[in-house]
Design a protein around this motif. Structure first.
Motif, PDB file in Angstrom:
ATOM      1  N   ALA A 143      -5.641   3.282 -10.459  1.00  0.00           N
ATOM      2  CA  ALA A 143      -5.195   2.162  -9.631  1.00  0.00           C
ATOM      3  C   ALA A 143      -4.370   1.176 -10.442  1.00  0.00           C
ATOM      4  CB  ALA A 143      -6.402   1.457  -9.014  1.00  0.00           C
ATOM      5  N   GLY A 169       2.176   1.624  -3.437  1.00  0.00           N
ATOM      6  CA  GLY A 169       1.076   1.966  -4.337  1.00  0.00           C
ATOM      7  C   GLY A 169       0.654   3.413  -4.199  1.00  0.00           C
ATOM      8  N   ASP A 170       0.532   3.888  -2.958  1.00  0.00           N
ATOM      9  CA  ASP A 170       0.153   5.291  -2.745  1.00  0.00           C
ATOM     10  C   ASP A 170       1.205   6.237  -3.311  1.00  0.00           C
ATOM     11  OD1 ASP A 170      -2.105   4.388  -1.465  1.00  0.00           O
ATOM     12  OD2 ASP A 170      -1.333   4.743   0.571  1.00  0.00           O
ATOM     13  N   TYR A 171       2.466   5.871  -3.117  1.00  0.00           N
ATOM     14  CA  TYR A 171       3.555   6.712  -3.618  1.00  0.00           C
ATOM     15  C   TYR A 171       3.535   6.792  -5.143  1.00  0.00           C
ATOM     16  CZ  TYR A 171       8.361   8.132  -4.662  1.00  0.00           C
ATOM     17  OH  TYR A 171       9.469   8.769  -5.160  1.00  0.00           O
ATOM     18  N   ALA A 218       0.979   6.182  -7.095  1.00  0.00           N
ATOM     19  CA  ALA A 218      -0.250   6.840  -7.532  1.00  0.00           C
ATOM     20  C   ALA A 218      -0.067   8.362  -7.553  1.00  0.00           C
ATOM     21  CB  ALA A 218      -1.406   6.452  -6.614  1.00  0.00           C
ATOM     22  N   GLU A 219       0.635   8.887  -6.550  1.00  0.00           N
ATOM     23  CA  GLU A 219       0.899  10.332  -6.516  1.00  0.00           C
ATOM     24  C   GLU A 219       1.757  10.753  -7.699  1.00  0.00           C
ATOM     25  OE1 GLU A 219       2.649  11.382  -2.820  1.00  0.00           O
ATOM     26  OE2 GLU A 219       0.922  10.759  -1.604  1.00  0.00           O
ATOM     27  N   ALA A 266       0.821  -1.206   0.000  1.00  0.00           N
ATOM     28  CA  ALA A 266       0.000   0.000   0.000  1.00  0.00           C
ATOM     29  C   ALA A 266       0.858   1.261   0.000  1.00  0.00           C
ATOM     30  CB  ALA A 266      -0.936  -0.011   1.205  1.00  0.00           C
ATOM     31  N   ALA A 267       1.955   1.220   0.765  1.00  0.00           N
ATOM     32  CA  ALA A 267       2.846   2.380   0.813  1.00  0.00           C
ATOM     33  C   ALA A 267       3.439   2.676  -0.553  1.00  0.00           C
ATOM     34  CB  ALA A 267       3.960   2.136   1.838  1.00  0.00           C
ATOM     35  N   ALA A 286      -0.890   2.676 -10.988  1.00  0.00           N
ATOM     36  CA  ALA A 286      -0.076   2.608  -9.784  1.00  0.00           C
ATOM     37  C   ALA A 286       0.432   1.191  -9.551  1.00  0.00           C
ATOM     38  CB  ALA A 286      -0.880   3.083  -8.580  1.00  0.00           C
TER      39      ALA A 286
END
Length: 412
Positions: free
Chosen positions: A236, A202-204, A206-207, A199-200, A239
């Motif tokens: 999604a 993926g979030d990075y 995605a940004e 998740a970490a 990412a």
């Protein structure tokens, strides 16, 4: 008839997999795995959850099955032989690693969106850049402390720099994605730990993709952002593809650099062949032999049969799990004479280090290029390089789905 993935081994005797390597023989097949290869091209073994998937050991049988669309890579299918034990509650199929764990047509749709970045011509154009990166890393190695950890000084930085350049990810964040990547490929991490690490990342990613939608650059993330803007890809999906490429782009090659270097230090005659040449054909053959001999994907390629498959006189039933053991295929004496001997002049590309079929490794041209630059450059520029610890004191990665070294102390 036995139910899929619960049938006993053919001789009724359960066998546990994976098998620990013999003490003092970190580069060799485990005794149990070697015995599996001698029993025949297909047998059954018991894995961590008590199920007994088929294990495929023969080179020819693996080539056939890796190209067979009746084998699914989807880990959500019942009977899929997961390579890691699930510690704690599990509510889904695990981290989304994009198309690498998808079947067609989604696999092909997503893979095509990034395949153009990994053509041989495109990757070859990066050779001068990679050479400069390696030279600088060796400069820093020689200027730094002696002894040094080659994993931290060279093996991790080079692939991280290269994939960061290709993707458009700031290299300043390399410790962040290396730390989380290590958790994702760990066989001892819990579901929660693996999920949090994924998740970490993926979030990075995605940004970064969102930034590239409005501020495109000459990098792979910008290509993905363009697909998002065109409606061909969700944010999604983009990412997840970024996470996959970032993870695969440094984790595997980093382990090959450190493990291959240590192997060569144990075989000084072979090391000299690579150190003392600038012939691209000789270097290419050496890299192929190291890939064959080491086979760092050491827990097999995992599949589930979607239909009955007849092969080697056996029937793999629909729903059966299948583990294709590349390290045994790459030591198959019917294909590689004297297969247990490291021979950098062998020059045989029939190994399965990168898999085969629709799911063969997309980044193999990049991995080959990096290894072709790193090994000879390091060995020529540091001709007195040697391990600074006994072999039994060097920490091998027995706790990850990719084999390698946690650290490699060296001196010169």
């Amino acid at each position: 008839m036995s139910s899929p993935s619960s049938a006993p081994p053919l001789d009724g005797a359960p066998r546990d997999f994976p098998h620990p390597r013999a003490a003092g023989c970190p580069f060799d097949l485990s005794p149990r795995m070697r015995a599996l290869g001698e029993e025949g091209p297909l047998t059954r073994t018991r894995i961590w959850d008590g199920s007994t998937p088929w294990t495929v050991t023969g080179h020819a049988e693996q080539r056939t099955l890796l190209a067979d669309p009746r084998l699914s890579v989807d880990p959500a299918r019942p009977g899929y032989p997961s390579p890691v034990a699930h510690h704690g509650p599990r509510t889904d199929a695990g981290p989304d690693l994009s198309f690498v764990l998808m079947d067609d047509p989604e696999h092909t749709r997503l893979r095509r969106m990034v395949s153009g970045a990994f053509t041989i011509k495109r990757i070859e154009s990066l050779r001068p850049t990679v050479q400069t990166m390696v030279d600088r890393a060796v400069d820093d190695l020689l200027a730094g402390p002696n002894p040094a950890d080659l994993v931290q000084a060279l093996a991790l930085p080079i692939p991280s720099l290269v994939i960061s350049e290709l993707l458009g990810v700031p290299y300043a964040e390399h410790e962040f994605f290396q730390r989380n990547s290590k958790v994702i490929v760990s066989t001892t991490a819990t579901n929660e730990e693996r999920g949090a690490a994924h998740a970490a990342l993926g979030d990075y990613l995605a940004e970064l993709v969102a930034e590239r939608v409005t501020d495109p650059r000459e990098d792979l993330l910008s290509r993905l952002a363009a697909q998002v803007a065109a409606g061909a890809l969700t944010a999604a999906e983009a990412a997840a593809m970024g996470v996959l490429l970032l993870l695969a782009g440094h984790e595997t090659t980093a382990n090959m650099i450190s493990l291959g270097t240590l192997l060569l230090l144990q075989h000084p005659d072979q090391l000299a062949l690579l150190r003392d040449t600038d012939d691209p054909k000789v270097i290419d053959a050496a890299v192929e032999e190291l890939l064959r001999y080491l086979t760092i994907v050491h827990l097999g390629r995992r599949r589930t049969a979607t239909e009955d498959i007849e092969i080697a006189g056996r029937t793999i039933r629909a729903g059966d799990g299948v583990i294709l053991l590349g390290e045994l295929a790459n030591r198959d004496p019917a294909v590689f004479p004297d297969a247990d001997r490291l021979d950098l002049t062998r020059g045989d590309r029939r190994h399965q280090a990168f898999g085969l079929g629709a799911h063969h490794c997309l980044g193999q041209p990049l991995a080959r290029l990096e290894l072709q630059v790193v090994y000879p450059t390091l060995l020529r520029r540091v001709p007195t390089l040697r391990a600074a610890a006994d072999l039994d004191a060097i920490p091998f990665k027995q706790d990850a789905v990719i084999y390698g070294l946690h650290a490699l102390p060296v001196t010169w």
